[in-house]
Design an enzyme around this catalytic site. Structure first.
Site, mmCIF file in Angstrom:
data_model
loop_
_atom_site.group_PDB
_atom_site.id
_atom_site.type_symbol
_atom_site.label_atom_id
_atom_site.label_comp_id
_atom_site.label_asym_id
_atom_site.label_seq_id
_atom_site.Cartn_x
_atom_site.Cartn_y
_atom_site.Cartn_z
ATOM 1 N N GLU A 133 -5.143 7.668 -3.048
ATOM 2 C CA GLU A 133 -5.325 6.501 -2.460
ATOM 3 C C GLU A 133 -5.351 5.229 -3.811
ATOM 4 O O GLU A 133 -5.334 4.280 -3.472
ATOM 5 C CB GLU A 133 -6.607 6.540 -1.751
ATOM 6 C CG GLU A 133 -6.866 5.648 -0.813
ATOM 7 C CD GLU A 133 -5.910 5.315 0.225
ATOM 8 O OE1 GLU A 133 -4.996 6.245 0.863
ATOM 9 O OE2 GLU A 133 -5.923 4.283 0.816
ATOM 10 N N HIS B 149 0.751 -1.186 -0.085
ATOM 11 C CA HIS B 149 0.055 0.061 -0.029
ATOM 12 C C HIS B 149 0.887 1.264 0.096
ATOM 13 O O HIS B 149 0.839 2.010 -0.987
ATOM 14 C CB HIS B 149 -0.816 -0.017 1.226
ATOM 15 C CG HIS B 149 -1.934 0.925 1.414
ATOM 16 N ND1 HIS B 149 -3.086 0.992 0.978
ATOM 17 C CD2 HIS B 149 -1.636 2.467 1.784
ATOM 18 C CE1 HIS B 149 -3.892 2.086 1.168
ATOM 19 N NE2 HIS B 149 -2.735 2.973 1.726
ATOM 20 N N GLU B 150 1.867 1.386 1.150
ATOM 21 C CA GLU B 150 2.628 2.449 1.211
ATOM 22 C C GLU B 150 3.770 2.641 -0.165
ATOM 23 O O GLU B 150 3.581 3.750 -0.490
ATOM 24 C CB GLU B 150 3.536 2.660 2.463
ATOM 25 C CG GLU B 150 2.483 2.411 3.717
ATOM 26 C CD GLU B 150 1.580 3.722 3.813
ATOM 27 O OE1 GLU B 150 1.692 4.564 3.168
ATOM 28 O OE2 GLU B 150 0.551 3.545 4.331
ATOM 29 N N HIS C 284 1.811 4.502 -2.964
ATOM 30 C CA HIS C 284 1.580 6.149 -2.431
ATOM 31 C C HIS C 284 3.078 6.596 -2.816
ATOM 32 O O HIS C 284 3.413 7.751 -3.668
ATOM 33 C CB HIS C 284 1.515 6.245 -0.930
ATOM 34 C CG HIS C 284 0.051 6.186 -0.603
ATOM 35 N ND1 HIS C 284 -0.857 7.005 -1.173
ATOM 36 C CD2 HIS C 284 -0.429 5.426 0.451
ATOM 37 C CE1 HIS C 284 -2.130 6.697 -0.536
ATOM 38 N NE2 HIS C 284 -1.981 5.801 0.291
#
Ligand code: ZN
Length: 503
Positions: free
Chosen positions: A296, A266-267, A270
């Site tokens: 997101e 997820h990170e 980003h």
């Protein structure tokens, strides 16, 4: 001063604002990773000082005058497209900031840190009574904050404008209503099927191996470790200091292999967005992701659409089995179903891919009702439970796992943030569908552990532009269409209603 000379002065001033704010970001990163507890008071002072200096420069009269004069030059078409975008975005940031009196900013910041400190104790103690008057004050401040922007017809629009430019309640309400209706229908169908067995995800998974495995995956994704690093923290985040330094943090549990891995993916999503912004924009207001929703979408795409796909695991599962012997007797299909299990729950951050948005709708609708005066803070816990019962079929008896669970309302204002999570889910599917349309080999490449084509499409169509285009225009340019929920619904149906016999 010539337009060119004004532009140079502007870029110099904006670079100083950006450098000051990245100094604050370095301090914040250190606080969340390595700082000993004893450093807390000093760090609080340092951050407050840097915050004040940044605010002074970012809202200075000289900067405002320069921007006003350059706006006229931009209207006269005397600027390049990128410089015109720089002036437009910098002016909007300036305007937003300059509208708020510094006494109000101070009041919000003092109230917010007091509320946050109280919340860190009140949540574990299930103590709603302490938080209620504080939250009443937060709502009042949120309404006052929105009122500084009277050009918006709804306070939620004013609050959303900063993180989600171009978005409004009129636009978002029908979109969310449709998605809610379809999700509830889909959830009923999924729940009629046998539930997946998730026991394989529990066990003992040495953290050093989890870190190594996650790093191998995100290196393959294309996260650039020469311009980044990964460290451990309580609440994972991504932070950008500049083009050459975009960092991520993750947390691990040695009894759950999914937590650390999926938060790493997820990170990294980003961070790859931030690393992909055109270097020419560096140290200026265009040099970051354009909105919470688009940001997101990048984290969700790499975490869920890629990282929870069967193709991805057909490549990585043998490696996972080598790393963690407890998977040796677990068929890949069992593992795949476990990481994609759908089960309504009370806690947003633990929610699965399908029910996640229902958690968002609860919060977004309650925020809207609070701002419209249709709901009072004292009735929030009961209203929260009623919506959970209605949308998810579950409700907690206590407030700890109810309306006290998220930091957002207790560490900031009420309104303007939660919608970004759902917009991100919707956009992730829309962007992925467009990428695959342009490059049909992407799914087979993913199944070989190759991600360069997908990453390249995202970089060329989204990342490199930073904040140059507002989200609606960026989405149109990248996909040829307005934001649409249809690709996301196709994705959810395809994934969660596939023929049972397949496993
Ligand atoms: Zn995120």
């Amino acid at each position: 001063m010539s337009t060119q000379a004004q532009l140079e002065t502007l870029k110099h001033k904006l670079r100083e604002v950006s450098d000051l704010s990245s100094v604050g970001a370095v301090l914040g990163w250190d606080q969340a990773t390595y700082m000993p507890d004893g450093g807390g008071d000093l760090r609080g002072r340092q951050l407050a000082l840097i915050g004040r200096l940044t605010h002074e420069r970012a809202s200075s009269r000289e900067l405002g005058d320069l921007l006003k004069s350059l706006r006229e030059a931009a209207q006269g078409k005397a600027l390049s497209e990128a410089d015109a975008a720089l002036v437009r975005v910098a002016y909007r940031d300036y305007e937003r900031m300059a509208r708020l009196p510094s006494s109000f900013v101070q009041e919000v910041s003092e109230h917010t840190s007091k509320t946050y400190m109280a919340w860190t104790k009140a949540r574990p103690a299930n103590d709603w009574a302490t938080m209620r008057p504080l939250l009443e004050k937060t709502l009042e401040l949120s309404k006052r904050s929105a009122a500084y922007y009277p050009e918006f017809s709804h306070p939620m629009d004013a609050l959303m404008d900063e993180g989600e430019p171009g978005c409004s309640l009129t636009y978002i309400k029908p979109l969310f209503a449709k998605l809610r209706e379809e999700t509830v229908k889909l959830l009923r169908e999924v729940q009629a099927r046998p539930a997946a067995d998730v026991s394989c995800l529990r066990g003992k998974f040495p953290i050093a191996q989890q870190v190594a495995f996650g790093e191998r995956v995100i290196r393959a994704y294309g996260y650039d470790f020469n311009r980044g690093r990964q460290d451990t923290t309580h609440h994972p985040f991504c932070t950008r200091f500049g083009h050459g330094d975009v960092r991520i943090t993750t947390r691990y549990r040695d009894d759950d292999v999914g937590d650390g891995l999926f938060s790493t993916l997820h990170e990294a999503g980003h961070a790859m967005y931030e690393q992909g912004v055109d270097e020419a924009f560096d140290a200026g207001p265009l040099a970051s992701g354009v909105s919470t929703g688009v940001h997101e979408s990048q984290s969700r795409l790499w975490e869920n659409i890629v990282g929870r796909s069967r193709g991805f695991w057909s490549h990585y599962y043998p490696e996972l089995q080598r790393e963690f012997p407890s998977f040796q007797d677990v068929p890949m299909e069992t593992f795949y179903r476990a990481i994609n299990r759908v089960e309504p729950s009370l806690i947003r951050v633990d929610a699965d891919e399908l029910t996640y948005n229902l958690h968002v709708f609860v919060r977004f609708e309650l925020e809207t009702e609070l701002h419209e005066g249709k709901l009072a803070i004292r009735d929030l816990p009961e209203a929260w439970r009623a919506k959970y019962r209605d949308y998810l079929g579950v409700a907690s008896n206590d407030d700890r796992d109810g309306c006290l669970q998220d930091v957002h309302w207790y560490g900031g204002l009420i309104g303007g943030y939660f919608q970004g999570y759902t917009l991100g889910n919707i956009l992730a599917a829309q962007f992925f569908e467009s990428a695959v349309k342009a490059h049909p080999a992407i799914p087979t490449e993913i199944a070989r552990g190759e991600f360069a084509t997908l990453r390249g499409w995202l970089r060329e169509n989204l990342h490199k532009y930073g904040r140059q285009y507002d989200p609606p225009e960026l989405i149109r340019r990248a996909t040829g269409q307005e934001l649409s929920v249809e690709p996301y619904l196709r994705y959810l149906r395809g994934k969660f209603l596939e023929p049972v016999s397949k496993g």
